[in-house]
Structures are given as C-alpha cells and as structure tokens.
Design an enzyme around this catalytic site. Structure first.
Site, PDB file in Angstrom:
ATOM      1  N   ASP A  81       0.807  -1.522  -0.180  1.00 17.58           N
ATOM      2  CA  ASP A  81      -0.069   0.114  -0.332  1.00 17.58           C
ATOM      3  C   ASP A  81       0.574   1.014  -0.634  1.00 17.58           C
ATOM      4  O   ASP A  81       1.914   1.364  -0.316  1.00 17.58           O
ATOM      5  CB  ASP A  81      -0.915   0.219   1.054  1.00 17.58           C
ATOM      6  CG  ASP A  81      -0.585  -0.430   2.180  1.00 17.58           C
ATOM      7  OD1 ASP A  81       1.028  -0.168   2.699  1.00 17.58           O
ATOM      8  OD2 ASP A  81      -1.078  -1.330   3.689  1.00 17.58           O
ATOM      9  N   ASN A 150      -8.009  -2.177  14.395  1.00 19.95           N
ATOM     10  CA  ASN A 150      -9.002  -3.225  13.671  1.00 19.95           C
ATOM     11  C   ASN A 150      -9.350  -4.642  12.960  1.00 19.95           C
ATOM     12  O   ASN A 150     -10.070  -4.998  12.751  1.00 19.95           O
ATOM     13  CB  ASN A 150      -9.613  -2.198  13.500  1.00 19.95           C
ATOM     14  CG  ASN A 150      -8.838  -1.982  11.893  1.00 19.95           C
ATOM     15  OD1 ASN A 150      -7.697  -2.548  11.138  1.00 19.95           O
ATOM     16  ND2 ASN A 150      -9.677  -0.900  11.483  1.00 19.95           N
ATOM     17  N   HIS A 152      -6.748  -4.743  10.504  1.00 17.41           N
ATOM     18  CA  HIS A 152      -6.659  -4.887   8.752  1.00 17.41           C
ATOM     19  C   HIS A 152      -5.814  -4.752   8.479  1.00 17.41           C
ATOM     20  O   HIS A 152      -4.909  -5.773   9.067  1.00 17.41           O
ATOM     21  CB  HIS A 152      -7.035  -3.001   8.536  1.00 17.41           C
ATOM     22  CG  HIS A 152      -5.006  -2.304   8.857  1.00 17.41           C
ATOM     23  ND1 HIS A 152      -6.350  -0.911   9.429  1.00 17.41           N
ATOM     24  CD2 HIS A 152      -4.719  -2.272   8.980  1.00 17.41           C
ATOM     25  CE1 HIS A 152      -4.724  -0.484   9.294  1.00 17.41           C
ATOM     26  NE2 HIS A 152      -3.701  -1.489   9.926  1.00 17.41           N
ATOM     27  N   GLU A 157     -10.003  -2.258   5.484  1.00 22.46           N
ATOM     28  CA  GLU A 157     -10.154  -2.297   6.648  1.00 22.46           C
ATOM     29  C   GLU A 157     -11.250  -2.547   6.658  1.00 22.46           C
ATOM     30  O   GLU A 157     -12.230  -3.463   5.567  1.00 22.46           O
ATOM     31  CB  GLU A 157     -10.946  -0.549   7.095  1.00 22.46           C
ATOM     32  CG  GLU A 157      -9.901   0.553   6.229  1.00 22.46           C
ATOM     33  CD  GLU A 157      -8.839   0.572   7.785  1.00 22.46           C
ATOM     34  OE1 GLU A 157      -8.776  -0.049   8.421  1.00 22.46           O
ATOM     35  OE2 GLU A 157      -8.493   1.975   8.033  1.00 22.46           O
TER      36      GLU A 157
HETATM   37  C1  F6R Z   1       1.129  -1.634   6.410  1.00 25.78           C
HETATM   38  C2  F6R Z   1       0.131  -1.881   6.492  1.00 25.78           C
HETATM   39  C3  F6R Z   1      -0.478  -1.984   7.699  1.00 25.78           C
HETATM   40  C4  F6R Z   1       0.145  -2.668   8.987  1.00 25.78           C
HETATM   41  C5  F6R Z   1      -0.729  -2.177   9.869  1.00 25.78           C
HETATM   42  C6  F6R Z   1       0.405  -2.255  11.269  1.00 25.78           C
HETATM   43  O1  F6R Z   1       1.956  -1.636   4.709  1.00 25.78           O
HETATM   44  O2  F6R Z   1      -0.677  -2.675   4.833  1.00 25.78           O
HETATM   45  O3  F6R Z   1      -1.892  -3.106   7.680  1.00 25.78           O
HETATM   46  O4  F6R Z   1       1.008  -3.975   8.667  1.00 25.78           O
HETATM   47  O5  F6R Z   1      -1.229  -0.845  10.357  1.00 25.78           O
HETATM   48  O6  F6R Z   1       1.397  -1.648  11.574  1.00 25.78           O
HETATM   49  P1  F6R Z   1       2.181  -1.890  12.186  1.00 25.78           P
HETATM   50  O7  F6R Z   1       2.887  -2.549  12.518  1.00 25.78           O
HETATM   51  O8  F6R Z   1       2.929  -0.433  12.407  1.00 25.78           O
HETATM   52  O9  F6R Z   1       1.234  -1.547  13.864  1.00 25.78           O
END
Ligand code: F6R
Length: 253
Positions: A81, A150, A152, A157
């Site tokens: 992303d 959450n 994701h 989401e």
């Molecule tokens: C990042 C992504 C997100 C993160 C998730 C966890 O490319 O797609 O899904 O993996 O938000 O983020 P952290 O590791 O910062 O807790």
C-alpha cells in the site's frame, strides 16, 4: 525458543503459529523464512509490508545480506500500500520507508521494486496500473503482512467483502488515530491505495507478523474467531499456507 501451535481451520487448513519470546526473536524468525525463500528461488517475488512491526525483520535481512548469506539481485518486490498524496520525497510515504528500511541496505535492483504511486494524478488509473503490475509479476512467493488493531491487512479496513483487487480506501478513524502520531496534517493520512484481499490471498505463502499487547486480542479474533470481512485478517483461515510469527503473548496460555 518459540512455541509452535497449529490452528486447524475449516476444511483441514492448518495455520502455523510461531509464538516468539520477544520482538527480536519474532524478527529473526520472520527474516529467516524470507531468506530461505530467496535462497531456494533467487528471482522470488516478495510481497512486502510497512509499519513498525517489520522494521526489525528488515534489519535482520540487511544483516544477512551483509554477511553474504542471501543475494537479492534478482528478487522482485511488490508492496501492499501507499498513502494518497505522498511520494518518495516525503519521509512518511511507504516508498521512502522501503528505501530507507530495506532497499538501500541490500543489493536489490530498485527497478524491480514496486509500491503504488501516491502522487498519481489519476488515482483510479494508478490502481489499475498496480493491479497489472501484480498480475505481470505472478503470485507472490511470500506475502508479508502486519495487522492493524481493527484487524486490517494492507489497508483493507473492516468492510462487507473480501473480494477486491487494488483499490482506494478511506482509512477508518481507528487507523487515522494510530497514524496521527506520524501525520501532523491529518488529511495526508486519510486515504490510501491498497492491494486488495484478493491479491493477498493469491500469494503462495503468507507470513503474518504481530508484536505487542495491543495486537493480542485482534490476533486471537482473526485466527480463532468467525471468518468475516469485519475482521479482514480472519480471511487467512481460508489460505492453505499461512505462518504467523507473533510476539503478542498469544502462545503463553
Ligand atoms: C502496512 C500495512 C498495514 C500495517 C498495519 C500494522 O503496509 O499495510 O496493514 O501492517 O497497520 O502496522 P504496525 O506494524 O505499524 O502496527
């Protein structure tokens, strides 16, 4: 020493869960899994993630490269992303993150690395272009995922469907809240381009990494709870080759 658990899902699918004692062990195990894939298949396609969780894993991969244990010269990568409105020059962009935390430390050809272009004038056209990039690369030999509080994965989401390719998302308040530690200007962190669950599920293997107390409940829900797009990571119970490496304390009963 980690604890190994198998979660047997519907249809006999087995999720492999490695519970590490801490972040450092989680990072080493995850890096080892990726390095082994590259050793076996030097031109592997690696699906990569950003965020806090993979930073230690990327550090270990750089160490392994520097020790001559793994060669990335033929590897191709595709990231999950990118924020809409941010480009490589912005230190908060995921392109900048990847360059800083992994690509600049290994011998990868930067032309073989792919991150959605958050600065594209036509964002819908950029989603289509990225979808074509993913198709051209073929399925990821491994897709690395983190998990949001959450549930994701990528920026998919909670929603009503798993069935999406690359698309634009409005991030939820919970995700924007987490990101607000990074973004002073909230508008910059409100929309993203993400690989869809369909693209993630197409990977040959999935490696989900999760660390810290704040992820324990959602990780348990994703791995042991109902399969629902309301908890996007729960879709992994339907994938035949998932390894979870966690340091959330899930393995400590
Ligand atoms: C990042 C992504 C997100 C993160 C998730 C966890 O490319 O797609 O899904 O993996 O938000 O983020 P952290 O590791 O910062 O807790």
């Amino acid at each position: 020493m980690y604890i190994l658990t198998y979660r047997v899902c519907f249809g006999g699918i087995r999720l492999k869960i490695l519970s590490a004692k801490d972040y450092s062990e989680m990072s080493s195990i995850a890096a080892e899994i990726i390095a082994n894939i590259v050793k076996e298949k030097p031109d592997a396609v690696l699906g990569l993630a950003t965020g806090n969780t993979p930073i230690g894993m990327y550090k270990k991969l750089i160490e392994m490269y520097k020790a001559g244990e793994v060669d990335f010269s033929k590897v191709k990568t595709v990231n999950l992303d990118e924020y809409v409105g941010l480009g490589a020059d912005d230190q908060n962009s995921y392109r900048a993150y990847m360059n800083k935390n992994l690509f600049s430390g290994i011998n990868i050809d930067i032309n073989n690395t792919n991150v959605p272009n958050g600065l594209a004038a036509d964002i819908e056209a950029e989603c289509k272009r990225y979808e074509d990039v993913i198709k051209r690369l073929g399925s990821q030999d491994i897709q690395v995922l983190g998990i949001g509080v959450n549930g994701h994965i990528g920026f998919n989401e909670p929603s009503i469907t798993f069935n999406k390719g690359t698309h634009v998302v409005e991030l939820t308040d919970s995700t924007i809240g987490v990101n607000s530690k990074i973004f002073k200007n909230l508008a910059a962190g409100a929309k993203a381009i993400t690989m869809g669950i369909k693209n993630i599920m197409n990977a040959k293997q999935i490696l989900l990494i999760a660390d810290g107390d704040s992820k324990k409940d959602i990780l348990r829900k994703a791995l042991y709870g109902e399969i629902t797009p309301n908890v996007p990571a729960s879709v992994l119970q339907l994938h035949p080759n998932v390894t979870v490496v966690e340091a959330c304390g899930l393995g400590i009963k």
